[in-house]
Design a protein around this motif. Sequence first.
Motif, PDB file in Angstrom:
ATOM      1  N   LYS A  36      21.050   5.341  14.000  1.00 48.39           N
ATOM      2  CA  LYS A  36      19.667   5.584  14.424  1.00 48.39           C
ATOM      3  C   LYS A  36      19.574   5.754  15.947  1.00 48.39           C
ATOM      4  O   LYS A  36      18.869   6.617  16.438  1.00 48.39           O
ATOM      5  N   ILE A  37      20.300   4.890  16.692  1.00 50.79           N
ATOM      6  CA  ILE A  37      20.284   4.955  18.152  1.00 50.79           C
ATOM      7  C   ILE A  37      21.694   5.205  18.648  1.00 50.79           C
ATOM      8  O   ILE A  37      22.639   4.546  18.223  1.00 50.79           O
ATOM      9  N   VAL A  52      13.364   9.357  18.587  1.00 53.73           N
ATOM     10  CA  VAL A  52      13.573  10.777  18.296  1.00 53.73           C
ATOM     11  C   VAL A  52      14.890  10.865  17.534  1.00 53.73           C
ATOM     12  O   VAL A  52      15.937  10.491  18.065  1.00 53.73           O
ATOM     13  N   PRO A  53      14.866  11.343  16.287  1.00 54.68           N
ATOM     14  CA  PRO A  53      16.106  11.422  15.524  1.00 54.68           C
ATOM     15  C   PRO A  53      17.170  12.264  16.249  1.00 54.68           C
ATOM     16  O   PRO A  53      16.841  13.273  16.878  1.00 54.68           O
ATOM     17  N   THR A  54      18.410  11.827  16.146  1.00 56.83           N
ATOM     18  CA  THR A  54      19.511  12.526  16.812  1.00 56.83           C
ATOM     19  C   THR A  54      19.575  13.991  16.391  1.00 56.83           C
ATOM     20  O   THR A  54      19.762  14.871  17.232  1.00 56.83           O
ATOM     21  N   ALA A  55      19.412  14.256  15.104  1.00 51.87           N
ATOM     22  CA  ALA A  55      19.482  15.640  14.615  1.00 51.87           C
ATOM     23  C   ALA A  55      18.437  16.511  15.302  1.00 51.87           C
ATOM     24  O   ALA A  55      18.702  17.670  15.648  1.00 51.87           O
ATOM     25  N   GLU A  56      17.258  15.959  15.540  1.00 52.13           N
ATOM     26  CA  GLU A  56      16.194  16.689  16.226  1.00 52.13           C
ATOM     27  C   GLU A  56      16.584  16.978  17.677  1.00 52.13           C
ATOM     28  O   GLU A  56      16.367  18.068  18.191  1.00 52.13           O
ATOM     29  N   ASP A 156       7.635   7.587   9.645  1.00 54.65           N
ATOM     30  CA  ASP A 156       6.787   8.685  10.108  1.00 54.65           C
ATOM     31  C   ASP A 156       5.669   8.289  11.073  1.00 54.65           C
ATOM     32  O   ASP A 156       4.918   9.137  11.519  1.00 54.65           O
ATOM     33  N   LYS A 157       5.538   7.010  11.411  1.00 53.47           N
ATOM     34  CA  LYS A 157       4.471   6.575  12.325  1.00 53.47           C
ATOM     35  C   LYS A 157       5.062   6.296  13.700  1.00 53.47           C
ATOM     36  O   LYS A 157       5.331   5.153  14.059  1.00 53.47           O
ATOM     37  N   ARG A 158       5.261   7.368  14.475  1.00 54.29           N
ATOM     38  CA  ARG A 158       5.904   7.246  15.792  1.00 54.29           C
ATOM     39  C   ARG A 158       5.111   6.358  16.748  1.00 54.29           C
ATOM     40  O   ARG A 158       5.672   5.779  17.659  1.00 54.29           O
ATOM     41  N   TYR A 159       3.805   6.230  16.546  1.00 58.17           N
ATOM     42  CA  TYR A 159       3.001   5.389  17.425  1.00 58.17           C
ATOM     43  C   TYR A 159       3.403   3.911  17.322  1.00 58.17           C
ATOM     44  O   TYR A 159       3.053   3.112  18.187  1.00 58.17           O
TER      45      TYR A 159
END
Length: 187
Positions: A36-37, A52-56, A156-159
């Motif tokens: 994840k990190i 922010v996902p690594t793939a992104e 999905d809740k980045r906030y």
Amino acid sequence: GAPPSDGKGGAKWGKAGLASQPPPLIIVVPASTSCKINMWNAADFLVRGVFVPTAEKRKDPANKKDVHVKHTHKLSTGLSLRFEIIDNVATLQESDWRRVVAVVAQGEQWQFKGWPFKDLAATFANVRGFFLRFADEGPPSMIGASDIKTLVLSQDKRYLDATVTKEFWQSIEKFVLASKRELLGLE
């Protein structure tokens, strides 16, 4: 005021005044892009409080994997500490290991091969361990059997990411104040 930025959200450290400051504390993240990190997104999450996902990150050719991230973090006590985030412990000298205060575990024991501690219990007595997972995932067995703090991200809740980042830094602060006070340069 805040120290100047290095452009990645971390502090830029000049040579002036280094003699009076203790060396930066070290946070180790996994080298694997499946975690994840890692160094692709460590600054996003640990400095800016956004996962922010690594793939992104890797989709955009303008993004590069950081070799290390420098960050100055202000503790609740008002004390500012310098941190360096790395993913390669092979470069650490024996004297550097006392400055390693945290590791993001990927859930496999082989991640700690070459570490100077006799076993996982000794590792997590000397270094604060963290494991990041999404809410719908369970931790690997190694995580449950070790003194590792699990941080749970929303899919999905980045906030909500900033709250998890705050929990990370609060846990590091508590660990450093309890177990690594000598690194604060206060004595």
